[in-house]
Design a protein around this motif. Structure first.
Motif, PDB file in Angstrom:
ATOM      1  N   ARG A 191      38.599  64.496  26.032  1.00 55.55           N
ATOM      2  CA  ARG A 191      38.656  65.824  25.526  1.00 55.55           C
ATOM      3  C   ARG A 191      37.715  65.738  24.303  1.00 55.55           C
ATOM      4  NH1 ARG A 191      40.643  69.192  21.636  1.00 55.55           N
ATOM      5  NH2 ARG A 191      42.045  67.518  20.950  1.00 55.55           N
ATOM      6  N   TYR A 211      36.328  74.581  31.846  1.00 51.85           N
ATOM      7  CA  TYR A 211      36.773  73.184  31.683  1.00 51.85           C
ATOM      8  C   TYR A 211      38.366  73.753  31.277  1.00 51.85           C
ATOM      9  CZ  TYR A 211      34.136  74.736  27.738  1.00 51.85           C
ATOM     10  OH  TYR A 211      33.521  75.440  26.836  1.00 51.85           O
ATOM     11  N   PRO A 213      41.644  72.096  28.694  1.00 49.58           N
ATOM     12  CA  PRO A 213      42.115  70.935  27.904  1.00 49.58           C
ATOM     13  C   PRO A 213      43.541  70.467  28.667  1.00 49.58           C
ATOM     14  CG  PRO A 213      42.427  72.739  26.560  1.00 49.58           C
ATOM     15  CD  PRO A 213      41.484  73.234  27.718  1.00 49.58           C
ATOM     16  N   THR A 214      43.743  69.195  28.846  1.00 58.00           N
ATOM     17  CA  THR A 214      45.014  68.828  29.722  1.00 58.00           C
ATOM     18  C   THR A 214      45.748  67.871  28.688  1.00 58.00           C
ATOM     19  OG1 THR A 214      43.832  66.938  30.452  1.00 58.00           O
ATOM     20  CG2 THR A 214      44.065  68.828  31.667  1.00 58.00           C
ATOM     21  N   MET A 219      41.102  65.914  29.493  1.00 58.46           N
ATOM     22  CA  MET A 219      40.687  67.351  29.740  1.00 58.46           C
ATOM     23  C   MET A 219      40.143  67.300  31.093  1.00 58.46           C
ATOM     24  SD  MET A 219      36.712  67.697  29.329  1.00 58.46           S
ATOM     25  CE  MET A 219      36.581  67.908  30.794  1.00 58.46           C
TER      26      MET A 219
END
Length: 376
Positions: A191, A211, A213-214, A219
């Motif tokens: 990210r 996109y 963010p994870t 991401m």
């Protein structure tokens, strides 16, 4: 006593694992089987809105989801120009309630792991690499034979085995699953600091470039194109295609492109959809999640709808004494119209993009927020 004491759940995805948690923590014996050999999930990342987070809270895993993922409360709209110009910043509706984040982005494998670990911790038995061979039901239960030669008898079988459900086909239910005309490239990686929420780009060679963010260090990004047969492409060729598409988008995409160097992190699928007419049960076998309703991810509600199915089904099974038509009628009343609206709205948003029509997206999003803010 609950309406059921022994339940088989076919499929260990979000719908199946959540069902197992809800039932097992209420004293029901639950066996979960899955054709996969381990807890995995395709698609790299997932966007979870507030109504999904509300169910995770009920499951007792919300803190783990937030810790593994990336919570945020807004959405950005950007132009497909040379600078990726930010056009608008829009607060996301907190559909799970004011005390929950509006959205959490996370990696799908992390979500799968959290749910399965929770199911096992409350007493469910999970068997991978196992499928049903046959089942036969009567008025009082379902006899099941498994691919490993074992057998079992259950009060209920829950078919949570996905869009191409074996359970659905075995019940003799014919359901048309159609592609919507869109395909999606997904890729995950590190990210960039500039990515702290979902931003969407409309226009350019893709219908949508976005996109999410994870996690602090991860991401996923996605590009939606006309559905194209990409099956003949080798992994490195797939990587070249997504690189070329991504080259038309800027702003944070300029940082994302630097990390587009691992073909194993690229995934391509077509958007598919269906809704099974009510009722979703046949005797003592019921379908939930993608087995009953599948929508493209244009509204990011697929997992949320599956989790809601699990919550409502388990609530009714554990608060009722009889597995009768009254229970099934209540399940239908609480799930069918709501899930169908979400599928139809997801398809409508995609169709506007396919047709190049300026649909009333704000009104649709407002209706969605109003609908899912109310618990299922």
């Amino acid at each position: 006593m609950p309406a059921v004491s022994r339940v088989l759940v076919v499929g260990a995805g979000a719908a199946g694992a959540a069902t197992a948690v809800f039932l097992a923590q209420n004293g029901v014996h639950v066996d979960v089987i899955d054709v996969k050999t381990e807890a995995t999930a395709l698609g790299s990342g997932i966007t979870l809105q507030g109504n999904a987070l509300r169910v995770f809270q009920q499951l007792g895993v919300l803190d783990q989801v937030i810790e593994a993922g990336y919570p945020y409360d807004g959405l950005g709209l950007r132009a497909p120009d040379a600078d990726g110009t930010l056009l608008a910043e829009i607060p996301d509706a907190k559909t799970g309630g004011p005390d929950l984040p509006a959205v959490v982005g996370m990696l799908r494998p992390d979500m799968a792991r959290i749910l399965i670990e929770r199911a096992e911790s409350v007493g469910a038995t999970v068997r991978y690499g196992t499928t049903c061979a046959t089942f036969t039901q009567d008025e009082h239960g379902v006899d099941v034979s498994f691919s490993d030669g074992s057998t079992g008898r259950y009060d209920l079988v829950v078919g949570a085995d996905g869009i191409r459900s074996w359970t659905r086909r075995t019940l003799g239910i014919e359901l048309e699953t159609r592609d919507t005309g869109m395909g999606i490239w997904r890729v995950y990686g590190p990210r960039p600091e500039s990515i702290t929420r979902t931003d969407l780009f409309y226009g350019g060679p893709a219908y949508i470039a976005g996109y999410c963010p994870t996690g602090e260090n991860s991401m996923y990004a996605y590009l939606v194109e006309p559905a194209t047969d990409r099956s003949g492409l080798a992994p490195e060729q797939q990587l070249e295609v997504i690189r070329e598409l991504a080259s038309h988008y800027h702003g944070p995409w300029d940082e994302i492109r630097v990390s587009l160097n691992d073909a194993s992190k690229v995934n391509y699928t077509w958007f598919e959809t269906h809704v099974l007419d009510a009722p979703w049960h046949r005797g003592r076998v019921v379908l939930i999640g993608d087995a009953a309703h599948a929508c493209p991810p244009t509204l990011a509600q697929g997992a949320a709808m599956a989790l809601e199915d699990a919550a409502v089904l388990a609530e009714l099974l554990t608060s009722s004494q009889l597995l009768d038509e009254g229970l099934w009628q209540t399940f239908t009343e609480r799930r069918y119209a709501r899930a169908k609206w979400v599928v139809d709205a997801s398809n409508q948003l995609g169709q506007w993009l396919l047709d190049g029509v300026q649909g009333d997206v704000p009104a649709l999003m407002h209706q969605l927020a109003e609908l899912v803010s109310e618990p299922a």
